[in-house]
Design a protein around this motif. Structure first.
Motif, PDB file in Angstrom:
ATOM      1  N   ALA A 189       0.833  -1.206   0.000  1.00 60.51           N
ATOM      2  CA  ALA A 189       0.000   0.000   0.000  1.00 60.51           C
ATOM      3  C   ALA A 189       0.866   1.254   0.000  1.00 60.51           C
ATOM      4  O   ALA A 189       0.631   2.177  -0.790  1.00 60.51           O
ATOM      5  CB  ALA A 189      -0.940  -0.005   1.198  1.00 60.51           C
ATOM      6  N   SER A 190       1.858   1.291   0.862  1.00 62.63           N
ATOM      7  CA  SER A 190       2.722   2.478   0.931  1.00 62.63           C
ATOM      8  C   SER A 190       3.568   2.635  -0.329  1.00 62.63           C
ATOM      9  O   SER A 190       3.808   3.761  -0.779  1.00 62.63           O
ATOM     10  CB  SER A 190       3.631   2.407   2.164  1.00 62.63           C
ATOM     11  N   ILE A 191       4.005   1.526  -0.891  1.00 66.33           N
ATOM     12  CA  ILE A 191       4.770   1.601  -2.144  1.00 66.33           C
ATOM     13  C   ILE A 191       3.916   2.231  -3.239  1.00 66.33           C
ATOM     14  O   ILE A 191       4.348   3.178  -3.912  1.00 66.33           O
ATOM     15  CB  ILE A 191       5.286   0.206  -2.558  1.00 66.33           C
ATOM     16  N   PHE A 192       2.683   1.729  -3.413  1.00 64.78           N
ATOM     17  CA  PHE A 192       1.781   2.315  -4.408  1.00 64.78           C
ATOM     18  C   PHE A 192       1.479   3.772  -4.069  1.00 64.78           C
ATOM     19  O   PHE A 192       1.383   4.618  -4.956  1.00 64.78           O
ATOM     20  CB  PHE A 192       0.476   1.523  -4.518  1.00 64.78           C
ATOM     21  N   PHE A 193       1.323   4.076  -2.775  1.00 67.91           N
ATOM     22  CA  PHE A 193       0.996   5.437  -2.360  1.00 67.91           C
ATOM     23  C   PHE A 193       2.088   6.419  -2.776  1.00 67.91           C
ATOM     24  O   PHE A 193       1.808   7.485  -3.329  1.00 67.91           O
ATOM     25  CB  PHE A 193       0.765   5.500  -0.850  1.00 67.91           C
ATOM     26  N   TYR A 194       3.342   6.076  -2.529  1.00 68.29           N
ATOM     27  CA  TYR A 194       4.420   7.003  -2.861  1.00 68.29           C
ATOM     28  C   TYR A 194       4.696   7.054  -4.365  1.00 68.29           C
ATOM     29  O   TYR A 194       5.114   8.095  -4.876  1.00 68.29           O
ATOM     30  CB  TYR A 194       5.666   6.720  -2.022  1.00 68.29           C
ATOM     31  N   ILE A 195       4.406   5.963  -5.072  1.00 67.78           N
ATOM     32  CA  ILE A 195       4.465   6.021  -6.536  1.00 67.78           C
ATOM     33  C   ILE A 195       3.372   6.961  -7.035  1.00 67.78           C
ATOM     34  O   ILE A 195       3.606   7.802  -7.906  1.00 67.78           O
ATOM     35  CB  ILE A 195       4.332   4.619  -7.170  1.00 67.78           C
ATOM     36  N   CYS A 196       2.183   6.844  -6.462  1.00 63.42           N
ATOM     37  CA  CYS A 196       1.080   7.729  -6.876  1.00 63.42           C
ATOM     38  C   CYS A 196       1.402   9.171  -6.527  1.00 63.42           C
ATOM     39  O   CYS A 196       1.085  10.082  -7.297  1.00 63.42           O
ATOM     40  CB  CYS A 196      -0.248   7.279  -6.282  1.00 63.42           C
ATOM     41  N   LEU A 197       2.068   9.408  -5.406  1.00 62.96           N
ATOM     42  CA  LEU A 197       2.442  10.775  -5.042  1.00 62.96           C
ATOM     43  C   LEU A 197       3.411  11.350  -6.069  1.00 62.96           C
ATOM     44  O   LEU A 197       3.271  12.505  -6.492  1.00 62.96           O
ATOM     45  CB  LEU A 197       3.055  10.806  -3.637  1.00 62.96           C
ATOM     46  N   PHE A 198       4.383  10.546  -6.499  1.00 58.70           N
ATOM     47  CA  PHE A 198       5.316  10.982  -7.533  1.00 58.70           C
ATOM     48  C   PHE A 198       4.559  11.339  -8.815  1.00 58.70           C
ATOM     49  O   PHE A 198       4.764  12.413  -9.392  1.00 58.70           O
ATOM     50  CB  PHE A 198       6.359   9.897  -7.826  1.00 58.70           C
ATOM     51  N   PHE A 199       3.660  10.452  -9.271  1.00 64.58           N
ATOM     52  CA  PHE A 199       2.930  10.709 -10.510  1.00 64.58           C
ATOM     53  C   PHE A 199       1.889  11.813 -10.345  1.00 64.58           C
ATOM     54  O   PHE A 199       1.504  12.454 -11.326  1.00 64.58           O
ATOM     55  CB  PHE A 199       2.318   9.425 -11.073  1.00 64.58           C
TER      56      PHE A 199
END
Length: 187
Positions: free
Chosen positions: A158-168
């Motif tokens: 969840a956190s990995i996807f969250f920070y990828i989404c924050l970057f994008f």
């Protein structure tokens, strides 16, 4: 109203149901050695269904030639409402940092304003570009993994996807404004 637009509106209708389930916790169940409130589990199911309508309405609109200005504008708005509601509720549960959600919400509001500006400038509706689609995809997956406590995995997906989404989120916001920079030459 065509089927694609009805699906978009159904997503909007699911948002208050999702919110109520997240606010009023009841029961609990064991899910892959994780304890999850029944209401959060049901909210997760609602979120998955609502997210699925995002893909389906776009697919049907293109496949059946049902693309409308209403759909082009309201579909991303429905996505934003769903995601913002989820992230705010996840802040309340202490799952995501408020500063990051502020960045996500600020970008969503700024890009929505840009869409309106473009529509009033030349009557065109700005469609989602690839970075924005990646942002939406990773947001949806992050939220699903948060809602289901990473499905009991030891790796914090969840956190990995969250920070990828924050970057994008940041990247796609800059990309939209860069591509629409001609609007600001008049200032």
């Amino acid at each position: 109203m065509n089927i694609a637009n009805k699906l978009t509106l159904s997503r909007v209708v699911m948002i208050p149901i999702f919110i109520l389930l997240m606010i009023f916790e009841f029961g609990s169940l064991s899910f892959n050695q994780q304890i999850i409130p029944v209401s959060q589990f049901l909210a997760g199911i609602i979120f998955i269904v609502a997210s699925g309508t995002d893909y389906l309405d776009g697919y049907l609109a293109r496949k059946l030639n049902l693309v409308t200005s209403f759909g082009a504008f309201f579909d991303p708005m429905a996505d934003k409402l769903l995601v913002i509601a989820a992230f705010i509720l996840l802040i309340d549960k202490g799952v995501v940092p408020s500063w990051a959600v502020f960045i996500i919400i600020a970008r969503e509001l700024m890009v929505t304003g840009l869409r309106v500006l473009l529509a009033t400038h030349d009557g065109k509706v700005m469609s989602a570009a690839l970075p924005g689609k990646i942002k939406t995809f990773t947001q949806m997956f992050a939220i699903v993994f948060f809602l289901f406590n990473n499905f009991g995995l030891t790796l914090d997906i969840a956190s990995i996807f969250f920070y990828i989404c924050l970057f994008f989120t940041v990247y796609s916001g800059v990309d939209y404004f860069w591509n629409a920079r001609f609007l600001f030459k008049e200032l």
